[in-house]
Design a protein around this motif. Structure first.
Motif, PDB file in Angstrom:
ATOM      1  N   VAL B  86       0.838  -1.196   0.000  1.00 53.52           N
ATOM      2  CA  VAL B  86       0.000   0.000   0.000  1.00 53.52           C
ATOM      3  C   VAL B  86       0.872   1.246   0.000  1.00 53.52           C
ATOM      4  O   VAL B  86       0.631   2.206  -0.728  1.00 53.52           O
ATOM      5  CB  VAL B  86      -0.939   0.012   1.227  1.00 53.52           C
ATOM      6  CG1 VAL B  86      -1.604   1.368   1.387  1.00 53.52           C
ATOM      7  CG2 VAL B  86      -1.979  -1.079   1.093  1.00 53.52           C
ATOM      8  N   GLN B  87       1.920   1.182   0.801  1.00 55.68           N
ATOM      9  CA  GLN B  87       2.791   2.346   0.913  1.00 55.68           C
ATOM     10  C   GLN B  87       3.462   2.647  -0.422  1.00 55.68           C
ATOM     11  O   GLN B  87       3.563   3.800  -0.841  1.00 55.68           O
ATOM     12  CB  GLN B  87       3.838   2.085   1.990  1.00 55.68           C
ATOM     13  CG  GLN B  87       4.380   3.352   2.605  1.00 55.68           C
ATOM     14  CD  GLN B  87       5.402   3.050   3.683  1.00 55.68           C
ATOM     15  OE1 GLN B  87       5.187   2.166   4.516  1.00 55.68           O
ATOM     16  NE2 GLN B  87       6.503   3.761   3.671  1.00 55.68           N
ATOM     17  N   THR B  88       3.887   1.598  -1.093  1.00 55.83           N
ATOM     18  CA  THR B  88       4.513   1.769  -2.399  1.00 55.83           C
ATOM     19  C   THR B  88       3.547   2.406  -3.393  1.00 55.83           C
ATOM     20  O   THR B  88       3.869   3.370  -4.075  1.00 55.83           O
ATOM     21  CB  THR B  88       4.962   0.396  -2.944  1.00 55.83           C
ATOM     22  OG1 THR B  88       5.781  -0.228  -1.963  1.00 55.83           O
ATOM     23  CG2 THR B  88       5.727   0.553  -4.238  1.00 55.83           C
ATOM     24  N   LYS B  89       2.353   1.837  -3.435  1.00 59.50           N
ATOM     25  CA  LYS B  89       1.354   2.367  -4.366  1.00 59.50           C
ATOM     26  C   LYS B  89       1.009   3.808  -4.035  1.00 59.50           C
ATOM     27  O   LYS B  89       0.923   4.661  -4.928  1.00 59.50           O
ATOM     28  CB  LYS B  89       0.074   1.518  -4.290  1.00 59.50           C
ATOM     29  CG  LYS B  89       0.147   0.230  -5.065  1.00 59.50           C
ATOM     30  CD  LYS B  89      -1.234  -0.415  -5.128  1.00 59.50           C
ATOM     31  CE  LYS B  89      -1.183  -1.846  -5.608  1.00 59.50           C
ATOM     32  NZ  LYS B  89      -2.414  -2.593  -5.282  1.00 59.50           N
ATOM     33  N   ALA B  90       0.795   4.080  -2.760  1.00 61.82           N
ATOM     34  CA  ALA B  90       0.414   5.428  -2.346  1.00 61.82           C
ATOM     35  C   ALA B  90       1.518   6.423  -2.692  1.00 61.82           C
ATOM     36  O   ALA B  90       1.253   7.534  -3.142  1.00 61.82           O
ATOM     37  CB  ALA B  90       0.103   5.451  -0.853  1.00 61.82           C
ATOM     38  N   SER B  91       2.753   6.009  -2.492  1.00 62.67           N
ATOM     39  CA  SER B  91       3.869   6.902  -2.810  1.00 62.67           C
ATOM     40  C   SER B  91       3.919   7.200  -4.307  1.00 62.67           C
ATOM     41  O   SER B  91       4.170   8.329  -4.725  1.00 62.67           O
ATOM     42  CB  SER B  91       5.188   6.272  -2.369  1.00 62.67           C
ATOM     43  OG  SER B  91       5.155   6.030  -0.986  1.00 62.67           O
ATOM     44  N   ALA B  92       3.671   6.159  -5.107  1.00 62.22           N
ATOM     45  CA  ALA B  92       3.674   6.357  -6.550  1.00 62.22           C
ATOM     46  C   ALA B  92       2.570   7.333  -6.952  1.00 62.22           C
ATOM     47  O   ALA B  92       2.778   8.244  -7.761  1.00 62.22           O
ATOM     48  CB  ALA B  92       3.481   5.017  -7.258  1.00 62.22           C
ATOM     49  N   LYS B  93       1.398   7.129  -6.373  1.00 62.34           N
ATOM     50  CA  LYS B  93       0.277   8.035  -6.648  1.00 62.34           C
ATOM     51  C   LYS B  93       0.625   9.448  -6.233  1.00 62.34           C
ATOM     52  O   LYS B  93       0.357  10.407  -6.958  1.00 62.34           O
ATOM     53  CB  LYS B  93      -0.965   7.591  -5.865  1.00 62.34           C
ATOM     54  CG  LYS B  93      -1.587   6.314  -6.343  1.00 62.34           C
ATOM     55  CD  LYS B  93      -2.170   6.463  -7.717  1.00 62.34           C
ATOM     56  CE  LYS B  93      -2.789   5.160  -8.188  1.00 62.34           C
ATOM     57  NZ  LYS B  93      -3.132   5.197  -9.603  1.00 62.34           N
ATOM     58  N   LEU B  94       1.211   9.561  -5.071  1.00 60.82           N
ATOM     59  CA  LEU B  94       1.576  10.881  -4.563  1.00 60.82           C
ATOM     60  C   LEU B  94       2.525  11.580  -5.533  1.00 60.82           C
ATOM     61  O   LEU B  94       2.390  12.774  -5.804  1.00 60.82           O
ATOM     62  CB  LEU B  94       2.202  10.752  -3.176  1.00 60.82           C
ATOM     63  CG  LEU B  94       2.605  12.057  -2.494  1.00 60.82           C
ATOM     64  CD1 LEU B  94       1.415  12.990  -2.351  1.00 60.82           C
ATOM     65  CD2 LEU B  94       3.228  11.783  -1.112  1.00 60.82           C
ATOM     66  N   ALA B  95       3.463  10.814  -6.067  1.00 61.80           N
ATOM     67  CA  ALA B  95       4.421  11.400  -7.007  1.00 61.80           C
ATOM     68  C   ALA B  95       3.706  11.931  -8.244  1.00 61.80           C
ATOM     69  O   ALA B  95       3.992  13.035  -8.711  1.00 61.80           O
ATOM     70  CB  ALA B  95       5.468  10.359  -7.396  1.00 61.80           C
ATOM     71  N   THR B  96       2.757  11.168  -8.782  1.00 59.70           N
ATOM     72  CA  THR B  96       2.076  11.661  -9.977  1.00 59.70           C
ATOM     73  C   THR B  96       1.185  12.859  -9.633  1.00 59.70           C
ATOM     74  O   THR B  96       1.066  13.791 -10.427  1.00 59.70           O
ATOM     75  CB  THR B  96       1.242  10.571 -10.695  1.00 59.70           C
ATOM     76  OG1 THR B  96       0.030  10.371  -9.995  1.00 59.70           O
ATOM     77  CG2 THR B  96       1.986   9.267 -10.806  1.00 59.70           C
ATOM     78  N   VAL B  97       0.585  12.828  -8.451  1.00 59.18           N
ATOM     79  CA  VAL B  97      -0.250  13.962  -8.043  1.00 59.18           C
ATOM     80  C   VAL B  97       0.606  15.213  -7.921  1.00 59.18           C
ATOM     81  O   VAL B  97       0.239  16.292  -8.402  1.00 59.18           O
ATOM     82  CB  VAL B  97      -0.974  13.658  -6.715  1.00 59.18           C
ATOM     83  CG1 VAL B  97      -1.606  14.922  -6.144  1.00 59.18           C
ATOM     84  CG2 VAL B  97      -2.039  12.595  -6.925  1.00 59.18           C
TER      85      VAL B  97
END
Lengths: 174, 174
Positions: B86-97
DNA sequence: CTTGACCCTGTACCTTGGTAGAGGGTGTAC
DNA sequence: GTACACCCTCTACCAAGGTACAGGGTCAAG
Protein backbone atom coordinates in the motif's frame (compact mmCIF):
# COMPACT_ATOMS: atom_id res chain seq x y z
CA UNK A 1 16.58 11.96 -46.14
CA UNK A 2 18.29 15.20 -45.25
CA UNK A 3 15.79 17.67 -43.96
CA UNK A 4 18.10 20.23 -42.41
CA UNK A 5 16.62 21.47 -39.17
CA UNK A 6 13.20 20.05 -39.90
CA UNK A 7 11.75 16.85 -38.50
CA UNK A 8 9.88 14.22 -40.45
CA UNK A 9 6.66 12.93 -38.96
CA UNK A 10 8.40 9.82 -37.70
CA UNK A 11 11.10 11.79 -35.92
CA UNK A 12 8.56 14.14 -34.42
CA UNK A 13 6.42 11.27 -33.22
CA UNK A 14 9.37 9.51 -31.66
CA UNK A 15 10.58 12.67 -29.93
CA UNK A 16 7.10 13.31 -28.58
CA UNK A 17 6.50 9.75 -27.50
CA UNK A 18 3.44 9.18 -29.69
CA UNK A 19 2.62 7.20 -32.83
CA UNK A 20 2.87 8.61 -36.31
CA UNK A 21 -0.87 8.08 -36.70
CA UNK A 22 -1.50 10.15 -33.62
CA UNK A 23 0.36 13.09 -35.13
CA UNK A 24 -1.77 12.78 -38.26
CA UNK A 25 -4.84 12.53 -36.06
CA UNK A 26 -3.91 15.79 -34.37
CA UNK A 27 -3.51 17.32 -37.79
CA UNK A 28 -7.05 16.28 -38.69
CA UNK A 29 -8.16 17.93 -35.45
CA UNK A 30 -6.22 21.06 -36.53
CA UNK A 31 -4.11 20.93 -33.39
CA UNK A 32 -0.72 20.37 -34.97
CA UNK A 33 -0.10 21.35 -38.57
CA UNK A 34 3.12 20.55 -40.45
CA UNK A 35 5.35 23.56 -41.07
CA UNK A 36 5.74 22.57 -44.71
CA UNK A 37 5.65 19.66 -47.13
CA UNK A 38 8.22 18.23 -49.49
CA UNK A 39 7.20 17.95 -53.16
CA UNK A 40 6.63 14.27 -52.44
CA UNK A 41 3.99 15.16 -49.88
CA UNK A 42 6.16 14.31 -46.86
CA UNK A 43 5.29 16.44 -43.83
CA UNK A 44 8.00 18.55 -42.23
CA UNK A 45 7.90 19.99 -38.74
CA UNK A 46 9.84 22.74 -36.99
CA UNK A 47 10.83 23.03 -33.38
CA UNK A 48 7.56 24.54 -32.32
CA UNK A 49 5.71 21.41 -33.39
CA UNK A 50 7.54 19.35 -30.80
CA UNK A 51 6.66 21.87 -28.11
CA UNK A 52 3.04 21.76 -29.18
CA UNK A 53 3.04 17.98 -29.16
CA UNK A 54 4.46 17.88 -25.64
CA UNK A 55 2.02 20.52 -24.51
CA UNK A 56 -0.86 18.45 -25.84
CA UNK A 57 0.31 15.30 -24.10
CA UNK A 58 0.89 17.01 -20.80
CA UNK A 59 -2.35 18.93 -20.88
CA UNK A 60 -4.19 15.69 -21.56
CA UNK A 61 -2.63 14.12 -18.49
CA UNK A 62 -3.95 17.07 -16.53
CA UNK A 63 -7.51 16.28 -17.53
CA UNK A 64 -8.01 18.62 -20.49
CA UNK A 65 -9.75 17.35 -23.60
CA UNK A 66 -8.32 17.98 -27.06
CA UNK A 67 -10.99 20.59 -27.60
CA UNK A 68 -9.94 22.43 -24.46
CA UNK A 69 -6.30 22.13 -25.43
CA UNK A 70 -7.08 23.69 -28.77
CA UNK A 71 -8.60 26.60 -26.88
CA UNK A 72 -5.52 26.92 -24.71
CA UNK A 73 -3.18 26.87 -27.69
CA UNK A 74 -5.15 29.56 -29.44
CA UNK A 75 -4.98 31.92 -26.48
CA UNK A 76 -2.86 34.88 -27.44
CA UNK A 77 -3.04 38.62 -27.69
CA UNK A 78 -3.13 39.32 -31.40
CA UNK A 79 -4.58 42.75 -31.49
CA UNK A 80 -6.18 44.99 -28.93
CA UNK A 81 -9.48 44.32 -30.68
CA UNK A 82 -10.41 40.94 -29.26
CA UNK A 83 -8.21 41.34 -26.22
CA UNK A 84 -11.22 41.47 -23.97
CA UNK A 85 -12.31 38.07 -25.25
CA UNK A 86 -8.90 36.52 -24.72
CA UNK A 87 -8.77 37.88 -21.22
CA UNK A 88 -12.14 36.41 -20.40
CA UNK A 89 -11.19 33.01 -21.74
CA UNK A 90 -7.82 33.04 -20.04
CA UNK A 91 -9.37 33.99 -16.72
CA UNK A 92 -11.88 31.17 -17.01
CA UNK A 93 -9.09 28.72 -17.77
CA UNK A 94 -7.09 30.05 -14.88
CA UNK A 95 -10.01 29.47 -12.55
CA UNK A 96 -10.35 25.83 -13.58
CA UNK A 97 -6.60 25.33 -13.35
CA UNK A 98 -6.55 26.76 -9.84
CA UNK A 99 -9.48 24.57 -8.85
CA UNK A 100 -7.65 21.52 -10.11
CA UNK A 101 -4.60 22.50 -8.10
CA UNK A 102 -6.67 22.82 -4.93
CA UNK A 103 -8.24 19.41 -5.47
CA UNK A 104 -4.92 17.78 -6.20
CA UNK A 105 -3.45 19.31 -3.07
CA UNK A 106 -6.27 17.84 -0.99
CA UNK A 107 -5.61 14.48 -2.59
CA UNK A 108 -1.88 14.80 -1.95
CA UNK A 109 -2.51 15.57 1.72
CA UNK A 110 -4.74 12.52 2.01
CA UNK A 111 -2.11 10.32 0.39
CA UNK A 112 0.57 11.63 2.73
CA UNK A 113 -1.63 10.90 5.73
CA UNK A 114 -2.22 7.41 4.41
CA UNK A 115 1.50 6.84 3.97
CA UNK A 116 2.14 8.03 7.52
CA UNK A 117 -0.53 5.68 8.86
CA UNK A 118 1.12 2.93 6.94
CA UNK A 119 4.47 3.70 8.41
CA UNK A 120 3.00 3.78 11.90
CA UNK A 121 1.39 0.40 11.36
CA UNK A 122 -1.90 2.08 12.15
CA UNK A 123 -4.90 0.63 10.25
CA UNK A 124 -6.97 3.18 8.36
CA UNK A 125 -10.53 3.82 7.52
CA UNK A 126 -12.35 1.81 4.95
CA UNK A 127 -11.16 4.29 2.36
CA UNK A 128 -9.09 7.03 3.88
CA UNK A 129 -8.73 9.29 0.85
CA UNK A 130 -12.42 9.33 0.00
CA UNK A 131 -13.05 12.57 1.84
CA UNK A 132 -10.29 14.45 0.07
CA UNK A 133 -12.23 15.02 -3.13
CA UNK A 134 -15.61 14.88 -1.53
CA UNK A 135 -17.00 18.17 -2.72
CA UNK A 136 -14.70 19.86 -5.11
CA UNK A 137 -14.46 23.41 -6.29
CA UNK A 138 -14.30 21.99 -9.78
CA UNK A 139 -17.93 21.00 -10.25
CA UNK A 140 -16.48 19.19 -13.28
CA UNK A 141 -18.64 20.85 -15.86
CA UNK A 142 -17.23 24.34 -16.20
CA UNK A 143 -16.08 23.69 -19.71
CA UNK A 144 -18.89 21.65 -21.16
CA UNK A 145 -21.53 24.37 -21.04
CA UNK A 146 -20.83 25.69 -24.53
CA UNK A 147 -24.18 24.63 -25.96
CA UNK A 148 -24.78 21.56 -28.10
CA UNK A 149 -25.40 18.59 -25.84
CA UNK A 150 -24.28 15.41 -27.58
CA UNK A 151 -27.44 13.25 -27.75
CA UNK A 152 -25.75 10.90 -30.22
CA UNK A 153 -27.10 10.53 -33.71
CA UNK A 154 -30.09 8.26 -33.51
CA UNK A 155 -32.34 11.23 -32.88
CA UNK A 156 -34.57 11.53 -29.82
CA UNK A 157 -37.78 9.65 -30.53
CA UNK A 158 -39.61 11.43 -27.69
CA UNK A 159 -40.98 9.79 -24.59
CA UNK A 160 -37.61 8.84 -23.16
CA UNK A 161 -38.12 6.69 -20.10
CA UNK A 162 -34.99 7.06 -18.05
CA UNK A 163 -32.72 10.05 -18.60
CA UNK A 164 -35.33 12.75 -18.32
CA UNK A 165 -35.42 14.09 -14.80
CA UNK A 166 -38.83 15.63 -14.34
CA UNK A 167 -39.58 13.83 -11.13
CA UNK A 168 -40.91 14.49 -7.71
CA UNK A 169 -38.50 13.08 -5.18
CA UNK A 170 -41.09 12.00 -2.75
CA UNK A 171 -39.06 9.58 -0.66
CA UNK A 172 -39.76 9.73 3.03
CA UNK A 173 -36.37 9.48 4.82
CA UNK A 174 -38.08 8.98 8.18
CA UNK B 1 -40.92 4.27 -1.40
CA UNK B 2 -39.64 4.71 2.11
CA UNK B 3 -36.07 3.65 2.31
CA UNK B 4 -35.08 5.09 5.67
CA UNK B 5 -31.61 6.53 5.45
CA UNK B 6 -30.79 4.77 2.21
CA UNK B 7 -30.83 6.25 -1.27
CA UNK B 8 -32.34 4.70 -4.36
CA UNK B 9 -30.25 4.73 -7.48
CA UNK B 10 -32.18 7.68 -8.85
CA UNK B 11 -31.63 9.75 -5.73
CA UNK B 12 -27.96 8.87 -5.64
CA UNK B 13 -27.52 9.74 -9.29
CA UNK B 14 -29.26 13.08 -8.85
CA UNK B 15 -27.23 13.95 -5.77
CA UNK B 16 -24.03 13.06 -7.57
CA UNK B 17 -24.94 14.85 -10.77
CA UNK B 18 -24.79 11.79 -13.02
CA UNK B 19 -27.28 9.58 -14.84
CA UNK B 20 -28.77 6.45 -13.38
CA UNK B 21 -27.09 4.47 -16.14
CA UNK B 22 -23.74 5.87 -15.15
CA UNK B 23 -24.16 4.57 -11.61
CA UNK B 24 -24.97 1.15 -13.00
CA UNK B 25 -21.97 1.43 -15.29
CA UNK B 26 -19.73 2.12 -12.28
CA UNK B 27 -21.23 -0.94 -10.64
CA UNK B 28 -20.27 -3.06 -13.64
CA UNK B 29 -16.77 -1.64 -13.28
CA UNK B 30 -16.87 -2.60 -9.57
CA UNK B 31 -16.27 1.00 -8.55
CA UNK B 32 -19.50 1.63 -6.72
CA UNK B 33 -21.53 -1.26 -5.34
CA UNK B 34 -24.97 -0.87 -3.78
CA UNK B 35 -25.05 -1.31 -0.01
CA UNK B 36 -28.02 -3.65 -0.30
CA UNK B 37 -30.98 -4.57 -2.42
CA UNK B 38 -34.71 -4.68 -1.74
CA UNK B 39 -36.47 -8.00 -2.36
CA UNK B 40 -37.67 -6.45 -5.58
CA UNK B 41 -34.10 -6.05 -6.74
CA UNK B 42 -33.99 -2.27 -6.21
CA UNK B 43 -30.51 -1.05 -5.33
CA UNK B 44 -29.98 0.85 -2.09
CA UNK B 45 -27.04 3.07 -1.29
CA UNK B 46 -25.63 4.48 1.95
CA UNK B 47 -23.90 7.75 2.56
CA UNK B 48 -20.51 6.46 1.56
CA UNK B 49 -21.76 5.76 -1.95
CA UNK B 50 -22.36 9.45 -2.54
CA UNK B 51 -18.87 10.27 -1.35
CA UNK B 52 -17.45 7.64 -3.66
CA UNK B 53 -19.47 8.95 -6.56
CA UNK B 54 -18.22 12.50 -5.98
CA UNK B 55 -14.69 11.26 -5.58
CA UNK B 56 -14.92 9.46 -8.89
CA UNK B 57 -16.24 12.52 -10.71
CA UNK B 58 -13.62 14.82 -9.26
CA UNK B 59 -10.75 12.46 -9.83
CA UNK B 60 -11.81 12.12 -13.45
CA UNK B 61 -11.67 15.86 -13.89
CA UNK B 62 -8.13 15.70 -12.58
CA UNK B 63 -7.09 13.37 -15.37
CA UNK B 64 -7.37 10.00 -13.67
CA UNK B 65 -8.92 7.09 -15.53
CA UNK B 66 -11.54 4.89 -13.91
CA UNK B 67 -8.92 2.20 -13.55
CA UNK B 68 -6.63 4.56 -11.68
CA UNK B 69 -9.53 5.76 -9.54
CA UNK B 70 -10.28 2.18 -8.60
CA UNK B 71 -6.68 1.90 -7.44
CA UNK B 72 -6.99 5.07 -5.39
CA UNK B 73 -10.21 3.92 -3.76
CA UNK B 74 -8.71 0.60 -2.81
CA UNK B 75 -5.77 2.21 -1.06
CA UNK B 76 -6.06 1.53 2.64
CA UNK B 77 -4.16 -0.06 5.46
CA UNK B 78 -6.04 -3.26 6.17
CA UNK B 79 -3.43 -5.25 7.99
CA UNK B 80 0.25 -4.85 8.59
CA UNK B 81 0.79 -7.66 6.10
CA UNK B 82 0.44 -5.87 2.82
CA UNK B 83 1.19 -2.48 4.29
CA UNK B 84 4.43 -2.30 2.35
CA UNK B 85 2.51 -2.69 -0.89
CA UNK B 86 0.00 0.00 0.00
CA UNK B 87 2.79 2.35 0.91
CA UNK B 88 4.51 1.77 -2.40
CA UNK B 89 1.35 2.37 -4.37
CA UNK B 90 0.41 5.43 -2.35
CA UNK B 91 3.87 6.90 -2.81
CA UNK B 92 3.67 6.36 -6.55
CA UNK B 93 0.28 8.04 -6.65
CA UNK B 94 1.58 10.88 -4.56
CA UNK B 95 4.42 11.40 -7.01
CA UNK B 96 2.08 11.66 -9.98
CA UNK B 97 -0.25 13.96 -8.04
CA UNK B 98 2.65 16.23 -7.14
CA UNK B 99 3.83 16.25 -10.75
CA UNK B 100 0.37 17.27 -11.88
CA UNK B 101 0.35 20.07 -9.35
CA UNK B 102 3.69 21.36 -10.62
CA UNK B 103 2.49 21.28 -14.22
CA UNK B 104 -0.74 23.02 -13.37
CA UNK B 105 1.14 25.69 -11.48
CA UNK B 106 3.32 26.34 -14.51
CA UNK B 107 0.21 26.61 -16.64
CA UNK B 108 -1.41 28.94 -14.13
CA UNK B 109 1.66 31.21 -14.16
CA UNK B 110 1.57 31.30 -17.96
CA UNK B 111 -2.11 32.19 -17.94
CA UNK B 112 -1.54 34.98 -15.43
CA UNK B 113 1.24 36.40 -17.57
CA UNK B 114 -1.04 36.25 -20.57
CA UNK B 115 -3.79 38.06 -18.70
CA UNK B 116 -1.34 40.75 -17.61
CA UNK B 117 -0.15 41.20 -21.20
CA UNK B 118 -3.72 41.52 -22.20
CA UNK B 119 -4.40 44.14 -19.62
CA UNK B 120 -1.32 46.06 -20.70
CA UNK B 121 -2.43 45.96 -24.33
CA UNK B 122 0.87 44.27 -25.08
CA UNK B 123 0.73 41.71 -27.93
CA UNK B 124 2.08 38.27 -27.08
CA UNK B 125 4.02 35.53 -28.70
CA UNK B 126 2.48 33.25 -31.25
CA UNK B 127 1.40 31.01 -28.40
CA UNK B 128 2.51 32.33 -25.06
CA UNK B 129 1.56 29.39 -22.86
CA UNK B 130 3.22 26.75 -25.03
CA UNK B 131 6.39 26.71 -23.01
CA UNK B 132 4.62 26.17 -19.70
CA UNK B 133 4.06 22.46 -20.24
CA UNK B 134 6.99 21.95 -22.51
CA UNK B 135 8.74 19.15 -20.74
CA UNK B 136 6.76 17.97 -17.82
CA UNK B 137 7.72 15.92 -14.84
CA UNK B 138 4.71 13.82 -15.60
CA UNK B 139 5.95 11.82 -18.56
CA UNK B 140 2.27 10.87 -18.83
CA UNK B 141 2.77 7.13 -18.80
CA UNK B 142 3.59 6.32 -15.22
CA UNK B 143 0.39 4.39 -14.79
CA UNK B 144 0.10 2.49 -18.01
CA UNK B 145 3.11 0.25 -17.54
CA UNK B 146 1.23 -2.58 -15.88
CA UNK B 147 1.76 -5.04 -18.72
CA UNK B 148 -0.81 -5.94 -21.39
CA UNK B 149 -0.61 -3.48 -24.24
CA UNK B 150 -4.02 -3.11 -25.86
CA UNK B 151 -3.47 -4.21 -29.49
CA UNK B 152 -7.23 -4.56 -30.00
CA UNK B 153 -8.75 -7.92 -30.83
CA UNK B 154 -7.94 -8.56 -34.46
CA UNK B 155 -4.69 -10.22 -33.46
CA UNK B 156 -1.30 -9.09 -34.76
CA UNK B 157 -0.78 -10.68 -38.14
CA UNK B 158 2.96 -10.02 -38.01
CA UNK B 159 4.86 -7.67 -40.27
CA UNK B 160 3.10 -4.51 -39.14
CA UNK B 161 4.22 -1.71 -41.41
CA UNK B 162 3.83 1.42 -39.34
CA UNK B 163 3.68 1.12 -35.56
CA UNK B 164 6.84 -0.91 -35.07
CA UNK B 165 9.76 1.37 -34.32
CA UNK B 166 12.87 -0.58 -35.22
CA UNK B 167 14.46 2.13 -37.25
CA UNK B 168 17.72 3.84 -37.73
CA UNK B 169 17.18 7.57 -37.47
CA UNK B 170 19.71 8.48 -40.07
CA UNK B 171 18.61 12.04 -40.84
CA UNK B 172 21.48 14.45 -41.28
CA UNK B 173 20.48 17.65 -39.43
CA UNK B 174 23.44 19.55 -40.95
C1' DC C 1 18.07 -0.52 -59.89
C1' DT C 2 16.81 -2.86 -56.01
C1' DT C 3 16.15 -3.07 -51.05
C1' DG C 4 14.60 -1.42 -46.61
C1' DA C 5 12.98 1.97 -43.97
C1' DC C 6 10.49 5.53 -44.36
C1' DC C 7 6.25 8.40 -46.06
C1' DC C 8 1.32 9.14 -48.24
C1' DT C 9 -4.11 8.64 -48.27
C1' DG C 10 -8.12 6.21 -46.98
C1' DT C 11 -10.85 3.46 -44.30
C1' DA C 12 -11.99 0.30 -40.75
C1' DC C 13 -11.48 -0.89 -36.15
C1' DC C 14 -10.41 -0.45 -31.06
C1' DT C 15 -10.88 1.19 -25.96
C1' DT C 16 -12.87 4.15 -22.58
C1' DG C 17 -16.61 6.14 -20.50
C1' DG C 18 -21.08 6.69 -21.04
C1' DT C 19 -26.26 6.91 -23.11
C1' DA C 20 -30.42 5.18 -24.91
C1' DG C 21 -34.23 2.09 -25.58
C1' DA C 22 -36.93 -2.20 -25.38
C1' DG C 23 -39.53 -4.94 -22.54
C1' DG C 24 -41.14 -5.58 -18.19
C1' DG C 25 -41.69 -5.31 -12.85
C1' DT C 26 -42.56 -2.23 -8.32
C1' DG C 27 -44.61 1.13 -5.04
C1' DT C 28 -47.72 4.38 -3.53
C1' DA C 29 -51.46 7.76 -4.20
C1' DC C 30 -55.87 8.43 -5.75
C1' DG D 1 -57.28 -1.20 -9.32
C1' DT D 2 -55.08 1.83 -12.09
C1' DA D 3 -51.89 5.73 -13.00
C1' DC D 4 -47.39 7.22 -12.89
C1' DA D 5 -42.95 7.62 -11.64
C1' DC D 6 -39.85 4.98 -10.40
C1' DC D 7 -36.86 0.44 -10.70
C1' DC D 8 -34.85 -3.97 -13.17
C1' DT D 9 -31.93 -6.49 -17.07
C1' DC D 10 -30.06 -6.73 -21.57
C1' DT D 11 -28.40 -5.06 -25.59
C1' DA D 12 -27.18 -1.63 -28.88
C1' DC D 13 -25.26 2.61 -29.78
C1' DC D 14 -22.44 6.98 -29.22
C1' DA D 15 -18.26 10.33 -28.93
C1' DA D 16 -13.48 10.94 -28.02
C1' DG D 17 -9.03 9.61 -28.78
C1' DG D 18 -6.41 6.66 -31.03
C1' DT D 19 -4.54 2.36 -33.86
C1' DA D 20 -4.08 -0.61 -37.64
C1' DC D 21 -3.93 -2.17 -42.07
C1' DA D 22 -4.24 -1.87 -47.31
C1' DG D 23 -2.34 -0.20 -51.24
C1' DG D 24 0.99 2.50 -52.99
C1' DG D 25 4.87 6.17 -53.45
C1' DT D 26 9.82 8.02 -51.85
C1' DC D 27 14.58 8.27 -50.61
C1' DA D 28 19.33 7.12 -49.58
C1' DA D 29 22.66 3.12 -49.62
C1' DG D 30 24.83 -0.57 -51.82
Amino acid sequence: MKTGEALTIGQLAKAGGVRVQTVRYYERRRLLLPTSRLPSGYRLYGDEALKRLRFIKNAQALGFTLREIEGLLNLRVQSVNHCREVQTKASAKLATVEAKIRDLEALARALRTLIRSCRAGRPTDHCPILASLESSVLESGVEKCNGKKPNGGRGGKAGAKESTRRHKDRVART
